[in-house]
Scaffold this active site. Structure first.
Site, PDB file in Angstrom:
ATOM      1  N   ASP A  46       0.833  -1.197   0.000  1.00 15.42           N
ATOM      2  CA  ASP A  46       0.000   0.000   0.000  1.00 15.42           C
ATOM      3  C   ASP A  46       0.867   1.246   0.000  1.00 15.42           C
ATOM      4  OD1 ASP A  46      -2.741  -0.950   0.084  1.00 15.42           O
ATOM      5  OD2 ASP A  46      -2.188  -1.868   1.997  1.00 15.42           O
ATOM      6  N   ASP A  48     -10.253  -5.257  -1.326  1.00 15.98           N
ATOM      7  CA  ASP A  48      -9.274  -4.760  -0.355  1.00 15.98           C
ATOM      8  C   ASP A  48      -9.975  -3.932   0.709  1.00 15.98           C
ATOM      9  OD1 ASP A  48      -7.055  -3.677   0.892  1.00 15.98           O
ATOM     10  OD2 ASP A  48      -6.335  -2.556  -0.856  1.00 15.98           O
TER      11      ASP A  48
HETATM   12  C1  DX5 Z   1      -6.437   0.674   2.703  1.00 17.88           C
HETATM   13  C2  DX5 Z   1      -5.435  -0.249   2.070  1.00 17.88           C
HETATM   14  C3  DX5 Z   1      -5.591  -1.666   2.433  1.00 17.88           C
HETATM   15  C4  DX5 Z   1      -5.321  -1.977   3.873  1.00 17.88           C
HETATM   16  C5  DX5 Z   1      -6.063  -3.231   4.213  1.00 17.88           C
HETATM   17  O1  DX5 Z   1      -6.072   1.981   2.389  1.00 17.88           O
HETATM   18  O2  DX5 Z   1      -5.564  -0.174   0.667  1.00 17.88           O
HETATM   19  O3  DX5 Z   1      -4.813  -2.514   1.607  1.00 17.88           O
HETATM   20  O4  DX5 Z   1      -3.954  -2.143   4.156  1.00 17.88           O
HETATM   21  O5  DX5 Z   1      -5.932  -3.437   5.553  1.00 17.88           O
HETATM   22  P1  DX5 Z   1      -6.968  -4.307   6.388  1.00 17.88           P
HETATM   23  O6  DX5 Z   1      -6.978  -5.669   5.794  1.00 17.88           O
HETATM   24  O7  DX5 Z   1      -6.397  -4.236   7.753  1.00 17.88           O
HETATM   25  O8  DX5 Z   1      -8.324  -3.623   6.243  1.00 17.88           O
HETATM   26 ZN    ZN Z   2      -4.463  -1.748  -0.592  1.00 20.03          ZN
END
Ligand code: DX5
Ligand code: ZN
Length: 230
Positions: free
Chosen positions: A37, A177
């Site tokens: 990310d 995601d």
């Molecule tokens: C949000 C990101 C995600 C995040 C997901 O801005 O794009 O990829 O890291 O994290 P979790 O799985 O903890 O929601």
């Molecule tokens: Zn992401």
């Protein structure tokens, strides 16, 4: 739609003081891709990782690096992320007025091109870019932070994108995601997702192997209906 649901742990939630071990751990536990990310403090209200960390991850794992660019002016940085070892680069539809140019550049660099939709962006916006992408990423949280709650209102969008991809006959992965856990991941797999990103639910559990197995088991159970959708 591919048979196997792929799981992509997001290193945003990893212990970055031990990135190498964390990556080896999830690789051994059966992770399929590594999600990275990238946040610029402009497109999203947070700053995270850049090409230096992608390069470090590249030295540690042979899994595909799936780079989610939550940045404005992504075009400026595509070469740097490609050189750092990204395999997939996804740009936000909302982040550029020249989406097709960005997607073409990613492919020109020999990488797989993805487009990302914020929660408020309707799936119709994909209509003229589906032929330019290898992956569509549907966000199920507001971008910028890990550990947020899944938005169930995104399920019809995932289903609509699945139908759009299937109708097109193109080979395009559908990735979801945000807020993915053994409880929520089956819902998005049933709606047609091929790839599940998981931050907190993998790296927040000390036992990454157990965490990935739980996600794997939950999505396998959801698979028959997903396959039935073609
Ligand atoms: C949000 C990101 C995600 C995040 C997901 O801005 O794009 O990829 O890291 O994290 P979790 O799985 O903890 O929601
Ligand atoms: Zn992401």
């Amino acid at each position: 739609m591919q048979n196997k649901v792929r799981i992509a742990p997001s290193i945003l939630a990893a212990d970055l003081t031990r990135l190498g071990e964390e990556l080896r751990d999830v690789e051994q536990a059966g992770a399929d891709w590594i999600h990275v990310d990238v946040m610029d403090g402009r497109f999203v209200p947070n700053i995270s990782l850049g090409p230096v960390v992608v390069a470090a991850a590249r030295r540690t794992t042979s899994l595909p690096l799936d780079v989610h660019l939550m940045i404005e002016e992504p075009y400026k940085y595509l070469t740097a992320f490609a050189n750092a070892g990204a395999d997939i680069m996804s740009v936000h539809l909302e982040a550029t007025t020249h989406l097709k140019r960005n997607l073409a550049e990613i492919r020109r660099l020999g990488k797989r091109a993805g487009v990302v939709l914020n929660p408020h962006t309707p799936e119709e916006a994909l209509r003229y870019v589906l032929e330019d992408v290898d992956l569509v990423l549907v966000l199920t949280v507001n971008p910028g932070f890990g550990g947020q709650s899944f938005m169930p209102s995104m399920l019809p969008k995932i289903q609509a994108v699945r139908e759009m991809i299937d109708r097109s006959g193109l080979v395009v992965d559908l990735e979801v995601d945000g807020g993915m856990s053994p409880e929520t991941a089956p819902l998005v797999v049933q709606a047609g997702a091929d790839v599940i990103v998981a931050g907190e639910s993998v790296f927040g559990n000390h036992n990454h192997n157990e965490a990935i197995s739980a996600l794997r088991a939950a999505t396998e159970l959801a698979r028959p209906r997903a396959q039935g959708m073609k």
